[in-house]
Scaffold this active site. Structure first.
Site, PDB file in Angstrom:
ATOM      1  N   GLU A   1      -0.363  -9.497  -0.141  1.00  0.00           N
ATOM      2  CA  GLU A   1      -1.784  -9.779   0.132  1.00  0.00           C
ATOM      3  C   GLU A   1      -2.565  -9.968  -1.178  1.00  0.00           C
ATOM      4  O   GLU A   1      -3.436 -10.827  -1.279  1.00  0.00           O
ATOM      5  CB  GLU A   1      -2.383  -8.654   0.978  1.00  0.00           C
ATOM      6  CG  GLU A   1      -1.808  -8.651   2.399  1.00  0.00           C
ATOM      7  CD  GLU A   1      -2.252  -7.460   3.220  1.00  0.00           C
ATOM      8  OE1 GLU A   1      -1.972  -6.319   2.795  1.00  0.00           O
ATOM      9  OE2 GLU A   1      -2.875  -7.660   4.280  1.00  0.00           O
TER      10      GLU A   1
ATOM     11  N   ALA B   1       0.859  -1.183   0.000  1.00  0.00           N
ATOM     12  CA  ALA B   1       0.000   0.000   0.000  1.00  0.00           C
ATOM     13  C   ALA B   1       0.899   1.237   0.000  1.00  0.00           C
ATOM     14  O   ALA B   1       2.057   1.173   0.427  1.00  0.00           O
ATOM     15  CB  ALA B   1      -0.891  -0.019   1.230  1.00  0.00           C
TER      16      ALA B   1
ATOM     17  N   GLU C   1       4.218  -4.822   7.695  1.00  0.00           N
ATOM     18  CA  GLU C   1       3.424  -3.713   8.232  1.00  0.00           C
ATOM     19  C   GLU C   1       3.786  -3.320   9.660  1.00  0.00           C
ATOM     20  O   GLU C   1       3.766  -2.149  10.010  1.00  0.00           O
ATOM     21  CB  GLU C   1       1.924  -4.033   8.147  1.00  0.00           C
ATOM     22  CG  GLU C   1       1.342  -3.897   6.744  1.00  0.00           C
ATOM     23  CD  GLU C   1       1.494  -5.140   5.895  1.00  0.00           C
ATOM     24  OE1 GLU C   1       2.264  -6.046   6.287  1.00  0.00           O
ATOM     25  OE2 GLU C   1       0.852  -5.214   4.836  1.00  0.00           O
TER      26      GLU C   1
ATOM     27  N   GLY D   1       0.633  -5.073   1.018  1.00  0.00           N
ATOM     28  CA  GLY D   1      -0.515  -5.242   0.129  1.00  0.00           C
ATOM     29  C   GLY D   1      -0.167  -5.996  -1.153  1.00  0.00           C
ATOM     30  O   GLY D   1      -1.041  -6.615  -1.758  1.00  0.00           O
TER      31      GLY D   1
END
Ligand code: COA
Length: 265
Positions: A119, A71, A139, A116
């Site tokens: 993910e 992200a 993260e 992300g």
């Protein structure tokens, strides 16, 4: 090809019934900014609307450094909790949509797949990575937790112990270790990714699409629902196959000792 600001969707490579979704901001290591999320949503709308013609989807990143480096940290640093909720919810929903596609989705990982990015790859069905690729959910090193499905999908794939090791320490691991942990299905030389994806597609595209889609849905159920419901889903998907010409063709071809020719019907 449909070009968005931050990604492209290609419908003719290598075949018209295979779509490639390519994140296209290599200078930012294909980080998932709000603009990317918006484009991804529009691209998925197109993918879903052509679902009946589609046999497989490949997701990859452009450049030779990253699949997706996570992200966008420069945007997240400014988010309020309520802005974060809507951004992360959107990411979760988009990855769920990818997971639910009835066609096989291949993540072609060509470098960093972090946060992300991993993910997203975890929402795909088959992850193929180059040797130089690095994956992880770092993260916690940013004061956050994986929040686009990472705590749920990684745990289902590697189990609680390894998921805690990876997520609580935020460790980054190379593709070979990720392969040994069952996160990556196949590791290939850095210049062999396209060939490996083509070869995987060739294998998949020879088979009966309804059966592949049904098998995918039933396997996912194994991770998400109790055994009795999973068996019911498996049964329904199997019965659905009995309504296809492809099942008759596959079984007749076996009996007649010839190769089956599947049409997707
Ligand atoms: N969000 C926003 N920008 C990112 C990013 C992210 N997740 N990952 C990389 N970038 C940007 C960098 O800021 C840099 O931009 P700049 O050139 O304007 O400074 C550019 O992409 C290249 O990254 P850089 O860090 O210079 O490359 P590197 O080879 O030194 O390191 C990584 C590569 C992937 C190890 C490093 O960029 C990194 O750790 N990224 C964050 C990964 C992460 O924590 N992801 C989870 C987010 S929840």
């Amino acid at each position: 090809m449909v070009k968005f600001e931050t990604l492209e969707l290609i419908f003719d490579s290598p075949r018209e019934d295979v779509a490639t979704l390519r994140f296209n901001q290599p200078e930012l290591l294909n980080a998932l900014s709000k603009a990317v999320v918006k484009d991804l949503q529009a691209a998925l709308d197109q993918i879903e609307s052509s679902a009946s013609l589609l046999r497989a989807l490949v997701i990859t990143g452009s450049g030779d450094r990253a699949f997706v480096a996570g992200a966008d940290i420069t945007e997240m640093v400014k988010m309020t909790p309520s802005e974060a909720r809507s951004y992360l919810r959107r990411l979760q929903q988009l990855f769920n949509r990818i997971e639910r596609l009835r066609v096989p989705v291949i993540a072609a990982i060509n470098g960093y797949a972090l946060g992300g990015g991993l993910e997203l790859a975890l929402a795909c069905d088959i992850r193929i990575a180059t040797e130089k690729s690095v994956v992880g959910l770092p993260e916690v090193s940013l004061g956050l937790i994986p929040s686009a499905g990472g705590t749920q999908r990684l745990t289902r794939i590697v189990g609680e112990s390894m998921a805690k090791l990876m997520i609580l320490t935020g460790e980054r691991i190379n593709a070979t270790i990720a392969y040994e942990r069952g996160i990556i299905a196949k590791v290939v030389k850095d210049d062999q990714l396209d060939a490996a994806v083509d070869s995987m597609l060739n294998s998949l595209l020879k088979l009966a699409p309804v059966a592949i889609g049904g098998a995918k849905i039933a396997i996912q159920a194994a991770l998400n629902v109790p055994m009795t419901s999973g068996l019911e889903i498996e049964l329904n998907e199997a019965v659905n196959c009995f309504g296809t010409k492809d099942l008759r063709e596959g079984m007749t071809a076996f009996i007649e000792k010839r190769k089956a020719k599947f049409t997707g019907n």
